[in-house]
Design a protein around this motif. Structure first.
Motif, mmCIF file in Angstrom:
data_model
loop_
_atom_site.group_PDB
_atom_site.id
_atom_site.type_symbol
_atom_site.label_atom_id
_atom_site.label_comp_id
_atom_site.label_asym_id
_atom_site.label_seq_id
_atom_site.Cartn_x
_atom_site.Cartn_y
_atom_site.Cartn_z
ATOM 1 N N UNK A 1 6.061 13.731 -1.900
ATOM 2 C CA UNK A 1 6.423 12.802 -0.835
ATOM 3 C C UNK A 1 5.385 11.683 -0.748
ATOM 4 N N UNK A 2 5.883 10.428 -0.753
ATOM 5 C CA UNK A 2 5.010 9.257 -0.666
ATOM 6 C C UNK A 2 5.537 8.299 0.397
ATOM 7 N N UNK A 3 4.613 7.615 1.054
ATOM 8 C CA UNK A 3 4.953 6.571 2.015
ATOM 9 C C UNK A 3 4.322 5.269 1.563
ATOM 10 N N UNK A 4 4.999 4.160 1.858
ATOM 11 C CA UNK A 4 4.470 2.855 1.483
ATOM 12 C C UNK A 4 4.741 1.817 2.550
ATOM 13 N N UNK A 5 3.975 0.734 2.496
ATOM 14 C CA UNK A 5 4.162 -0.394 3.396
ATOM 15 C C UNK A 5 3.859 -1.673 2.628
ATOM 16 N N UNK A 6 4.789 -2.590 2.673
ATOM 17 C CA UNK A 6 4.632 -3.890 2.015
ATOM 18 C C UNK A 6 4.630 -4.984 3.076
ATOM 19 N N UNK A 7 3.751 -5.963 2.910
ATOM 20 C CA UNK A 7 3.699 -7.135 3.796
ATOM 21 C C UNK A 7 3.927 -8.371 2.933
ATOM 22 N N UNK A 8 4.835 -9.245 3.370
ATOM 23 C CA UNK A 8 5.142 -10.469 2.629
ATOM 24 C C UNK A 8 4.939 -11.678 3.529
ATOM 25 N N UNK B 1 7.028 -10.735 6.899
ATOM 26 C CA UNK B 1 7.947 -9.618 6.877
ATOM 27 C C UNK B 1 7.194 -8.336 6.520
ATOM 28 N N UNK B 2 7.607 -7.230 7.103
ATOM 29 C CA UNK B 2 7.060 -5.916 6.769
ATOM 30 C C UNK B 2 8.183 -5.030 6.245
ATOM 31 N N UNK B 3 7.824 -4.161 5.299
ATOM 32 C CA UNK B 3 8.819 -3.292 4.674
ATOM 33 C C UNK B 3 8.229 -1.892 4.487
ATOM 34 N N UNK B 4 8.502 -0.949 5.401
ATOM 35 C CA UNK B 4 8.059 0.430 5.199
ATOM 36 C C UNK B 4 9.029 1.166 4.259
ATOM 37 N N UNK B 5 8.506 2.159 3.542
ATOM 38 C CA UNK B 5 9.351 2.905 2.598
ATOM 39 C C UNK B 5 8.873 4.346 2.488
ATOM 40 N N UNK C 1 14.621 7.238 -2.827
ATOM 41 C CA UNK C 1 13.765 6.407 -1.986
ATOM 42 C C UNK C 1 14.564 5.660 -0.947
ATOM 43 N N UNK C 2 13.916 5.397 0.165
ATOM 44 C CA UNK C 2 14.528 4.665 1.262
ATOM 45 C C UNK C 2 13.533 3.615 1.741
ATOM 46 N N UNK D 1 0.855 -1.180 0.000
ATOM 47 C CA UNK D 1 0.000 0.000 0.000
ATOM 48 C C UNK D 1 0.890 1.229 0.000
ATOM 49 N N UNK D 2 0.475 2.257 -0.717
ATOM 50 C CA UNK D 2 1.231 3.501 -0.692
ATOM 51 C C UNK D 2 0.276 4.674 -0.801
#
Length: 167
Positions: free
Chosen positions: A25-32, A75-79, A90-91, A17-18
């Protein structure tokens, strides 16, 4: 004789999701969700026949190692992304995985025959150890990544990225 077999399978499935907080400026979160399966087999076998072939004795040494396990983890991955028409940076942080469920089977066998005389042992021996339905926890470390993109011309972009892993 020497035999070794390693089978490593890993499947990942996820969603991301982002949202744009501002126009740049954008924020995102990935769940695996991750499934990992490992099958390892290692076998040694040595046979030495005596010089006197009329003897029924020979020398043997055998060793078997086998372990199989499977594991389900998440696993979670914020960006965060800072984007402009000709420049983007991007980070992202990959958080350590956490175990949901996993099981494993482990087997170790060792045997020897006719190693008497000047051999290692004055008797025949066979040792086997097996453990089944063991709880398995497989974790991946955290990592941080940074990427930069620059538009060089209308159709050409240059991209550079790096990732580092923590223990």
């Amino acid at each position: 004789t020497y035999a070794q077999e390693i089978r490593n399978i890993e499947y990942s499935v996820g969603f991301g999701l982002s949202c744009n907080v501002t126009p740049h400026l954008s924020f995102g979160l990935t769940h695996m969700g991750i499934f990992k399966s490992v099958k390892y087999y290692n076998n040694y076998s040595i046979i030495i026949l005596p010089q006197d072939t009329s003897s029924s004795q020979d020398t043997r040494l055998s060793s078997n190692i086998s372990f199989n396990y499977w594991d389900v983890k998440a696993m979670f991955k914020p960006s965060v992304l800072l984007h402009y028409p000709k420049f983007r940076i991007g980070f992202s942080a990959t958080l350590p995985t956490f175990n949901i469920v996993g099981r494993g089977t482990f087997l170790r066998e060792f045997s020897t025959l006719n190693l008497n005389g000047e051999g290692l042992l004055p008797f025949d021996i066979s040792i086997a150890s097996k453990s089944t339905r063991n709880k398995v926890v497989h974790k991946s470390p955290a990592s941080f990544s940074l990427g930069i993109s620059v538009q060089i011309s209308e159709r050409i972009w240059a991209h550079v990225s790096a990732e580092t892993f923590l223990k």
